[in-house]
Write a protein that holds these residues in place. Structure first.
Motif, short mmCIF file in Angstrom:
data_model
loop_
_atom_site.label_atom_id
_atom_site.label_comp_id
_atom_site.label_asym_id
_atom_site.label_seq_id
_atom_site.Cartn_x
_atom_site.Cartn_y
_atom_site.Cartn_z
N PRO A 46 0.80 -1.23 0.00
CA PRO A 46 0.00 0.00 0.00
C PRO A 46 0.83 1.28 0.00
N MET A 47 1.95 1.28 0.69
CA MET A 47 2.78 2.48 0.75
C MET A 47 3.36 2.82 -0.63
N LEU A 48 3.77 1.81 -1.36
CA LEU A 48 4.31 2.04 -2.70
C LEU A 48 3.21 2.58 -3.62
N HIS A 50 0.65 4.26 -2.71
CA HIS A 50 0.43 5.64 -2.24
C HIS A 50 1.43 6.59 -2.91
N TYR A 51 2.69 6.22 -2.90
CA TYR A 51 3.72 7.07 -3.52
C TYR A 51 3.49 7.23 -5.01
N LYS A 59 10.26 9.09 -3.33
CA LYS A 59 9.90 8.23 -2.20
C LYS A 59 9.66 6.80 -2.68
N PHE A 63 11.70 3.61 -1.41
CA PHE A 63 10.98 2.45 -0.89
C PHE A 63 11.49 1.17 -1.55
N THR A 68 12.13 -3.30 0.80
CA THR A 68 10.93 -3.67 1.53
C THR A 68 9.84 -4.24 0.63
#
Length: 78
Positions: A46-48, A50-51, A59, A63, A68
C-alpha cells in the motif's frame, strides 16, 4: 507484485531521474511508470501505491531501494 515488476519499476524510476538530470525528455519513462503502476495496483504494498498515486517518485524509489518490496504469493487480496 513480482520481483520482475519490482526491478522494472526501479530501473524505470532511475532512468527517469537520470533523464531529468540530463534534461532529456522523460515522457516514455513516465508512461512506463504509469503502466507498471496499473499492473501492480492490486498486489503492491500500500505504501508504494500511495507514492505512485501521488507521483512521489523519489519516495517510491527509496521504498524500492530499501528492499521492503517482497513478492509474497500468500498475501491475501485486500
Amino acid at each position: 507484485m513480482t520481483a520482475e515488476q519490482t526491478q522494472t519499476l526501479k530501473e524505470t524510476l532511475e532512468l527517469m531521474f537520470d533523464g531529468i538530470q540530463k534534461k532529456q525528455n522523460i515522457t516514455q519513462a513516465l508512461n512506463q511508470i504509469e503502466k507498471i503502476h496499473q499492473e501492480i495496483e492490486s498486489t503492491a504494498p500500500p505504501m508504494l501505491i500511495h507514492y505512485l498515486q501521488r507521483r512521489s517518485y523519489t519516495k517510491a524509489l527509496d521504498f524500492l531501494k530499501e528492499g521492503t518490496v517482497v513478492e509474497d504469493t500468500n498475501r491475501p487480496d485486500c
